[in-house]
Design a protein around this motif. Structure first.
Motif, short mmCIF file in Angstrom:
data_model
loop_
_atom_site.label_atom_id
_atom_site.label_comp_id
_atom_site.label_asym_id
_atom_site.label_seq_id
_atom_site.Cartn_x
_atom_site.Cartn_y
_atom_site.Cartn_z
N UNK A 68 -14.60 4.43 -19.32
CA UNK A 68 -13.54 4.75 -20.27
C UNK A 68 -12.15 4.80 -19.67
N UNK A 69 -12.04 4.68 -18.38
CA UNK A 69 -10.73 4.70 -17.74
C UNK A 69 -10.40 3.33 -17.19
N UNK A 70 -9.16 2.94 -17.37
CA UNK A 70 -8.71 1.68 -16.79
C UNK A 70 -8.47 1.88 -15.30
N UNK A 71 -8.67 0.83 -14.55
CA UNK A 71 -8.38 0.87 -13.13
C UNK A 71 -6.88 0.65 -12.96
N UNK A 72 -6.27 1.48 -12.12
CA UNK A 72 -4.84 1.33 -11.88
C UNK A 72 -4.56 0.08 -11.05
N UNK A 73 -3.53 -0.63 -11.43
CA UNK A 73 -3.09 -1.75 -10.60
C UNK A 73 -2.07 -1.21 -9.61
N UNK A 74 -1.85 -1.94 -8.55
CA UNK A 74 -0.90 -1.48 -7.53
C UNK A 74 0.49 -1.33 -8.12
N UNK A 75 0.83 -2.11 -9.14
CA UNK A 75 2.15 -2.01 -9.76
C UNK A 75 2.36 -0.68 -10.46
N UNK A 76 1.27 0.02 -10.80
CA UNK A 76 1.38 1.30 -11.49
C UNK A 76 1.60 2.47 -10.52
N UNK A 77 1.50 2.22 -9.23
CA UNK A 77 1.76 3.26 -8.25
C UNK A 77 3.26 3.32 -7.95
N UNK A 78 3.71 4.45 -7.43
CA UNK A 78 5.11 4.57 -7.05
C UNK A 78 5.37 3.67 -5.85
N UNK A 79 6.64 3.35 -5.59
CA UNK A 79 6.93 2.52 -4.40
C UNK A 79 6.39 3.12 -3.10
N UNK A 80 6.47 4.42 -2.94
CA UNK A 80 5.96 5.05 -1.72
C UNK A 80 4.44 4.90 -1.64
N UNK A 81 3.76 5.10 -2.77
CA UNK A 81 2.30 4.92 -2.78
C UNK A 81 1.93 3.48 -2.45
N UNK A 82 2.70 2.53 -2.95
CA UNK A 82 2.45 1.12 -2.65
C UNK A 82 2.63 0.84 -1.16
N UNK A 83 3.65 1.43 -0.56
CA UNK A 83 3.87 1.24 0.88
C UNK A 83 2.72 1.83 1.69
N UNK A 84 2.23 2.99 1.27
CA UNK A 84 1.11 3.62 1.96
C UNK A 84 -0.13 2.74 1.87
N UNK A 85 -0.38 2.20 0.69
CA UNK A 85 -1.54 1.31 0.50
C UNK A 85 -1.43 0.10 1.42
N UNK A 87 0.16 -0.13 4.25
CA UNK A 87 -0.08 0.30 5.63
C UNK A 87 -1.57 0.54 5.87
N UNK A 88 -2.25 1.14 4.91
CA UNK A 88 -3.68 1.41 5.06
C UNK A 88 -4.48 0.12 5.20
N UNK A 89 -4.05 -0.93 4.54
CA UNK A 89 -4.75 -2.22 4.62
C UNK A 89 -4.75 -2.79 6.04
N UNK A 90 -3.79 -2.37 6.85
CA UNK A 90 -3.66 -2.90 8.22
C UNK A 90 -4.53 -2.15 9.23
N UNK A 91 -5.13 -1.03 8.82
CA UNK A 91 -5.91 -0.21 9.74
C UNK A 91 -7.35 -0.68 9.82
N UNK A 92 -7.95 -0.46 11.00
CA UNK A 92 -9.38 -0.74 11.14
C UNK A 92 -10.16 0.49 10.67
N UNK A 93 -11.49 0.40 10.64
CA UNK A 93 -12.32 1.48 10.11
C UNK A 93 -12.14 2.79 10.87
N UNK A 94 -12.02 2.72 12.17
CA UNK A 94 -11.85 3.93 12.98
C UNK A 94 -10.52 4.61 12.66
N UNK A 95 -9.47 3.81 12.52
CA UNK A 95 -8.17 4.36 12.17
C UNK A 95 -8.18 4.95 10.76
N UNK A 96 -8.86 4.28 9.85
CA UNK A 96 -8.95 4.80 8.47
C UNK A 96 -9.67 6.14 8.44
N UNK A 97 -10.72 6.29 9.24
CA UNK A 97 -11.43 7.57 9.31
C UNK A 97 -10.51 8.68 9.79
#
Length: 111
Positions: A68-85, A87-97
């Motif tokens: 019943x809930x729509x999935x948020x697209x990246x465009x729906x996040x604030x600019x800061x949240x988008x930047x964090x996302x 940055x997180x994409x660049x991390x490996x699994x150990x760094x993400x943990x």
């Protein structure tokens, strides 16, 4: 397990911003199909269901009324949240943990 309706009536009018004709053109179908899908007269085949989900950036479960809930697209996040996302994409699994554990600790300490 979620119950699936026997007859699918897609709520496309709640998602679409334009007319049935405009949506039909985008999905490479005709407006009569859009109308029949919205009224529950016929169900879209799997290929069209996937195209509709991709077009509106929602899950097929959402279209089918299972989720019943729509999935948020990246465009729906604030600019800061988008930047964090990004940055997180660049991390490996150990760094993400490490980041995850830090954030959990940070939030727990704030509460």
């Amino acid at each position: 397990m979620a119950k699936v309706k026997n007859k699918v009536k897609l709520n496309l009018s709640g998602l679409r911003k334009g007319t049935q004709t405009q949506l039909a053109a985008a999905l490479k179908t005709n407006s009569a199909n859009i109308s029949r899908w919205e009224n529950g007269e016929v169900e879209p085949d799997l290929a069209n269901l996937i195209k509709i989900a991709q077009y509106f950036n929602v899950t097929t479960d959402y279209l089918l009324g299972i989720e019943h809930e729509q999935v948020k697209t990246i465009a729906e996040f604030t600019p800061v949240q988008q930047q964090i996302i990004e940055l997180l994409k660049k991390l490996n699994d150990k760094q993400l943990d490490k980041v995850y554990n830090y954030l959990v600790g940070f939030i727990d300490a704030s509460n």
